[in-house]
Design an enzyme around this catalytic site. Structure first.
Site, PDB file in Angstrom:
ATOM      1  N   LYS A  22      48.369  19.137  41.707  1.00  0.00           N
ATOM      2  CA  LYS A  22      49.581  19.971  41.767  1.00  0.00           C
ATOM      3  C   LYS A  22      49.240  21.458  41.738  1.00  0.00           C
ATOM      4  O   LYS A  22      49.753  22.237  42.541  1.00  0.00           O
ATOM      5  CB  LYS A  22      50.495  19.620  40.579  1.00  0.00           C
ATOM      6  CG  LYS A  22      51.628  20.629  40.391  1.00  0.00           C
ATOM      7  CD  LYS A  22      52.410  20.410  39.116  1.00  0.00           C
ATOM      8  CE  LYS A  22      51.712  20.847  37.867  1.00  0.00           C
ATOM      9  NZ  LYS A  22      52.116  22.085  37.233  1.00  0.00           N
ATOM     10  N   ASN A  23      48.393  21.867  40.821  1.00  0.00           N
ATOM     11  CA  ASN A  23      48.163  23.300  40.647  1.00  0.00           C
ATOM     12  C   ASN A  23      47.338  23.912  41.781  1.00  0.00           C
ATOM     13  O   ASN A  23      47.396  25.110  42.007  1.00  0.00           O
ATOM     14  CB  ASN A  23      47.559  23.589  39.272  1.00  0.00           C
ATOM     15  CG  ASN A  23      48.579  23.348  38.164  1.00  0.00           C
ATOM     16  OD1 ASN A  23      49.781  23.288  38.429  1.00  0.00           O
ATOM     17  ND2 ASN A  23      48.124  23.188  36.932  1.00  0.00           N
ATOM     18  N   ARG A  93      56.237  27.878  37.812  1.00  0.00           N
ATOM     19  CA  ARG A  93      55.246  28.925  37.631  1.00  0.00           C
ATOM     20  C   ARG A  93      54.610  29.301  38.983  1.00  0.00           C
ATOM     21  O   ARG A  93      54.390  30.457  39.267  1.00  0.00           O
ATOM     22  CB  ARG A  93      54.163  28.384  36.676  1.00  0.00           C
ATOM     23  CG  ARG A  93      53.286  29.442  36.099  1.00  0.00           C
ATOM     24  CD  ARG A  93      53.840  29.965  34.799  1.00  0.00           C
ATOM     25  NE  ARG A  93      53.305  31.264  34.507  1.00  0.00           N
ATOM     26  CZ  ARG A  93      54.022  32.252  34.006  1.00  0.00           C
ATOM     27  NH1 ARG A  93      55.298  32.087  33.756  1.00  0.00           N
ATOM     28  NH2 ARG A  93      53.470  33.403  33.745  1.00  0.00           N
ATOM     29  N   CYS A 117      56.339  25.762  32.157  1.00  0.00           N
ATOM     30  CA  CYS A 117      56.464  25.099  30.862  1.00  0.00           C
ATOM     31  C   CYS A 117      56.517  26.118  29.736  1.00  0.00           C
ATOM     32  O   CYS A 117      55.807  27.128  29.768  1.00  0.00           O
ATOM     33  CB  CYS A 117      55.290  24.152  30.656  1.00  0.00           C
ATOM     34  SG  CYS A 117      55.462  22.652  31.613  1.00  0.00           S
ATOM     35  N   ARG A 122      53.780  33.913  28.426  1.00  0.00           N
ATOM     36  CA  ARG A 122      52.953  33.808  29.630  1.00  0.00           C
ATOM     37  C   ARG A 122      53.052  35.104  30.431  1.00  0.00           C
ATOM     38  O   ARG A 122      53.758  35.177  31.432  1.00  0.00           O
ATOM     39  CB  ARG A 122      53.367  32.572  30.441  1.00  0.00           C
ATOM     40  CG  ARG A 122      53.162  31.281  29.645  1.00  0.00           C
ATOM     41  CD  ARG A 122      53.562  30.055  30.399  1.00  0.00           C
ATOM     42  NE  ARG A 122      52.569  29.642  31.380  1.00  0.00           N
ATOM     43  CZ  ARG A 122      52.686  28.556  32.133  1.00  0.00           C
ATOM     44  NH1 ARG A 122      53.741  27.780  32.012  1.00  0.00           N
ATOM     45  NH2 ARG A 122      51.751  28.241  33.003  1.00  0.00           N
ATOM     46  N   PRO A 123      52.336  36.134  29.968  1.00  0.00           N
ATOM     47  CA  PRO A 123      52.414  37.430  30.642  1.00  0.00           C
ATOM     48  C   PRO A 123      51.827  37.379  32.049  1.00  0.00           C
ATOM     49  O   PRO A 123      51.064  36.459  32.385  1.00  0.00           O
ATOM     50  CB  PRO A 123      51.574  38.345  29.748  1.00  0.00           C
ATOM     51  CG  PRO A 123      50.696  37.452  28.968  1.00  0.00           C
ATOM     52  CD  PRO A 123      51.375  36.126  28.861  1.00  0.00           C
ATOM     53  N   ILE A 124      52.182  38.389  32.864  1.00  0.00           N
ATOM     54  CA  ILE A 124      51.623  38.447  34.227  1.00  0.00           C
ATOM     55  C   ILE A 124      50.904  39.787  34.446  1.00  0.00           C
ATOM     56  O   ILE A 124      50.712  40.219  35.577  1.00  0.00           O
ATOM     57  CB  ILE A 124      52.706  38.216  35.305  1.00  0.00           C
ATOM     58  CG1 ILE A 124      53.861  39.210  35.135  1.00  0.00           C
ATOM     59  CG2 ILE A 124      53.227  36.811  35.298  1.00  0.00           C
ATOM     60  CD1 ILE A 124      54.637  39.406  36.423  1.00  0.00           C
ATOM     61  N   GLN A 126      47.875  40.621  34.262  1.00  0.00           N
ATOM     62  CA  GLN A 126      46.615  40.567  35.033  1.00  0.00           C
ATOM     63  C   GLN A 126      46.874  40.406  36.534  1.00  0.00           C
ATOM     64  O   GLN A 126      46.092  40.879  37.352  1.00  0.00           O
ATOM     65  CB  GLN A 126      45.720  39.432  34.524  1.00  0.00           C
ATOM     66  CG  GLN A 126      45.286  39.599  33.074  1.00  0.00           C
ATOM     67  CD  GLN A 126      44.570  40.921  32.819  1.00  0.00           C
ATOM     68  OE1 GLN A 126      43.571  41.238  33.454  1.00  0.00           O
ATOM     69  NE2 GLN A 126      45.101  41.702  31.895  1.00  0.00           N
ATOM     70  N   ASP A 305      45.553  21.629  29.414  1.00  0.00           N
ATOM     71  CA  ASP A 305      46.541  20.679  29.948  1.00  0.00           C
ATOM     72  C   ASP A 305      46.270  19.238  29.513  1.00  0.00           C
ATOM     73  O   ASP A 305      47.052  18.334  29.831  1.00  0.00           O
ATOM     74  CB  ASP A 305      46.591  20.770  31.486  1.00  0.00           C
ATOM     75  CG  ASP A 305      47.188  22.082  31.954  1.00  0.00           C
ATOM     76  OD1 ASP A 305      47.776  22.807  31.131  1.00  0.00           O
ATOM     77  OD2 ASP A 305      47.055  22.393  33.154  1.00  0.00           O
ATOM     78  N   ILE A 327      44.173  28.610  24.414  1.00  0.00           N
ATOM     79  CA  ILE A 327      44.732  29.259  25.615  1.00  0.00           C
ATOM     80  C   ILE A 327      46.189  29.706  25.382  1.00  0.00           C
ATOM     81  O   ILE A 327      46.572  30.816  25.727  1.00  0.00           O
ATOM     82  CB  ILE A 327      44.668  28.322  26.854  1.00  0.00           C
ATOM     83  CG1 ILE A 327      43.280  27.687  27.006  1.00  0.00           C
ATOM     84  CG2 ILE A 327      45.097  29.067  28.123  1.00  0.00           C
ATOM     85  CD1 ILE A 327      42.147  28.596  27.412  1.00  0.00           C
ATOM     86  N   ARG A 397      57.846  16.815  37.024  1.00  0.00           N
ATOM     87  CA  ARG A 397      57.414  18.057  37.689  1.00  0.00           C
ATOM     88  C   ARG A 397      55.967  17.955  38.143  1.00  0.00           C
ATOM     89  O   ARG A 397      55.567  18.609  39.100  1.00  0.00           O
ATOM     90  CB  ARG A 397      57.520  19.240  36.715  1.00  0.00           C
ATOM     91  CG  ARG A 397      58.929  19.625  36.408  1.00  0.00           C
ATOM     92  CD  ARG A 397      58.949  20.714  35.391  1.00  0.00           C
ATOM     93  NE  ARG A 397      58.263  21.896  35.940  1.00  0.00           N
ATOM     94  CZ  ARG A 397      58.456  23.125  35.498  1.00  0.00           C
ATOM     95  NH1 ARG A 397      59.310  23.347  34.532  1.00  0.00           N
ATOM     96  NH2 ARG A 397      57.816  24.130  36.025  1.00  0.00           N
TER      97      ARG A 397
END
Ligand code: EPZ
Length: 432
Positions: A22-23, A93, A117, A122-124, A126, A305, A327, A397
């Protein structure tokens, strides 16, 4: 509302076929619109997050043709907008990969702030750091992330944290920038490598994916390609744990055993038996499993995960285990649900201290997110009696046909409608 009902205690046996990752697929679908030519993608997992992203690119003018459940043809030649916002998109995401992809191709993109999730903040920052280093201006306004550039110019970027998302997103944009980009402290996960391989198959020039330094020479144009997505490491790991937890014997097919080494090592340590083949792995267990200490880390460490599934299995292992999450700060929300089933787990900041109990007992529990949902299914398979898991939409999902794959391995598990008052009784009669 749909729920899973499980009668525990049956060892899983037989074979299961793992779907595409999926990812990786999320990054690859976004990358597919970067060419005006046709791209054919195979081994696509048939899960909700993928449907949402395919609908999103259709919404901005891409032609999406589902050849079958696992194959899609995408034509991004007629994209008419770089603005993406809808209710569904905000929940996943992977939507943020369209930022990097469209920025690379059109030097402009606007995507709704991504959800995903709820496992901690969950900052962005970067991702933004990467785009800005390439010369883009990034603004967050009215719930949208807007990225724009006159031109993108290759740059030397050192990420402050190892981020899968920021690595893929910057790689997408940089593959169509002018000149060379070097990404340092890049994520090394198999799906980062798969997205890089896919981009290269479209004519990009990316070297070093899978190490922590990725070098990208920007190209002006990408071309069509045919590509098959790698197998899903986390789906495979989940079935490996389910096999061992149920004291079963399962051959897990269509996997890359190298990607599963951290998971196999932990299973061996707690007493399961593992047999590796070229593209399959067999997991066998009998008797009570042992305890261990686990810390989640970036690849090739133990994946975050798989953390909830690990905790579930250790909840009935002999002795005291410690699971440390490094994490995400909030990935133990499911522990209350395991406690409802009789587990003895104490969470102190990012550490779970697990005192293995002899048995779990079935209860009504609620999946708080995707992987925690899978962990509750594993707990249900081990528990005495019946477990009902609410909010299976989270599980769907990211797991294709989860209940059917489990049933094929002999699990007494079904998806039922909570409104159907007779469903539980029918299931109990069937499996008793
Ligand atoms: C990806 O999320 C996966 N999602 C997650 O899978 C997975 O848990 C995660 O990688 C780690 O392996 C997708 O691929 C769609 P990160 P991502 O950026 O990219 C911090 C699942 O169950 N960070 O690698 O969002 C962040 O807070 C999902 O399939 C920043 O500080 O994760 C976290 O602590 C859940 N700033 C760490 O880095 C940033 O700009 C790793 O996050 C980005 C991240």
């Amino acid at each position: 509302m749909e729920q899973y009902i499980i009668k525990g205690g049956k060892p899983l046996t037989g074979e299961v076929l793992i779907s595409g990752a999926k990812n990786a697929a999320l990054g690859i679908i976004a990358a597919a619109v970067m060419t005006d030519d046709i791209v054919k993608i195979d081994n696509l997992p048939d899960v909700k997050d993928i449907d949402v992203l395919l609908q999103a690119i259709e919404g901005i003018g891409a032609k999406v043709e589902r050849i079958n459940r696992h194959t899609v043809r995408i034509h991004g030649g007629k994209i008419n907008s770089v603005f993406l916002d809808n209710d569904y998109l905000r929940k996943i995401r992977g939507s943020y990969y369209l930022l990097g992809a469209l920025l690379g191709k059109y030097k402009s993109s606007a995507v709704a702030m991504p959800g995903g999730c709820n496992i901690g903040s969950r900052p962005i920052d970067q991702h933004i750091k990467g785009f800005e280093a390439l010369g883009a201006t990034v603004k967050i306004e009215h719930g949208m992330i807007n990225a724009k550039a006159e031109e993108l110019i290759g740059s030397h970027i050192y990420f402050d944290v190892v981020s899968v998302g920021a690595t893929i997103n910057t790689m997408l944009a940089a593959s169509m920038a002018d000149g060379q980009t070097i990404l340092e402290n890049a994520a090394k996960e198999p799906h980062v490598v798969d997205v890089a391989n896919f981009l290269n198959s479209m004519g990009a020039n990316i070297k070093g994916a899978g190490t922590d330094v990725i070098r990208i020479k920007g190209v002006q144009k990408l071309h069509g390609s045919e590509y098959s997505i790698i197998p899903d490491q986390i789906e495979a790991g989940t079935f490996m744990f389910a096999a061992a937890a149920s004291k079963g014997d399962v051959l897990i097919k269509n996997v890359i055993p190298k990607h599963l080494e951290a998971i196999s090592a932990k299973l061996l340590e707690i007493g399961a038996q593992i047999e590796e083949f070229d593209d399959a792995i067999r997991v066998k267990a009998s008797g009570r499993l042992g305890h261990t200490h686990v810390k989640t880390l970036v690849y090739p460490g133990f994946p975050t995960d798989m953390q909830p599934q690990m905790t579930a299995i250790l909840s009935v292992s002999q002795g005291m285990s410690i699971v440390t999450e490094s994490i995400y700060e909030n990935r133990f929300k499911y522990v209350d649900e395991l406690s409802r089933m009789g587990a003895s787990i104490k969470v102190e900041s990012n550490t779970a201290i697990i005192d293995g109990v002899e048995r779990l007992t079935g209860a009504i529990v609620s999946a708080p997110d995707l992987r925690a949902g899978a962990a509750l299914v594993i707990a249900g398979l081990m528990a005495e009696g019946y477990t009902i898991i609410e909010h299976v939409e989270y599980i769907e999902r990211g797991y294709e046909n989860f209940e059917n794959k489990m049933q094929d391995l002999g699990a007494a598990m079904e998806k039922i409608d909570s409104e159907d008052t007779k469903a539980v009784r029918k299931f109990k009669l069937k499996v008793s």
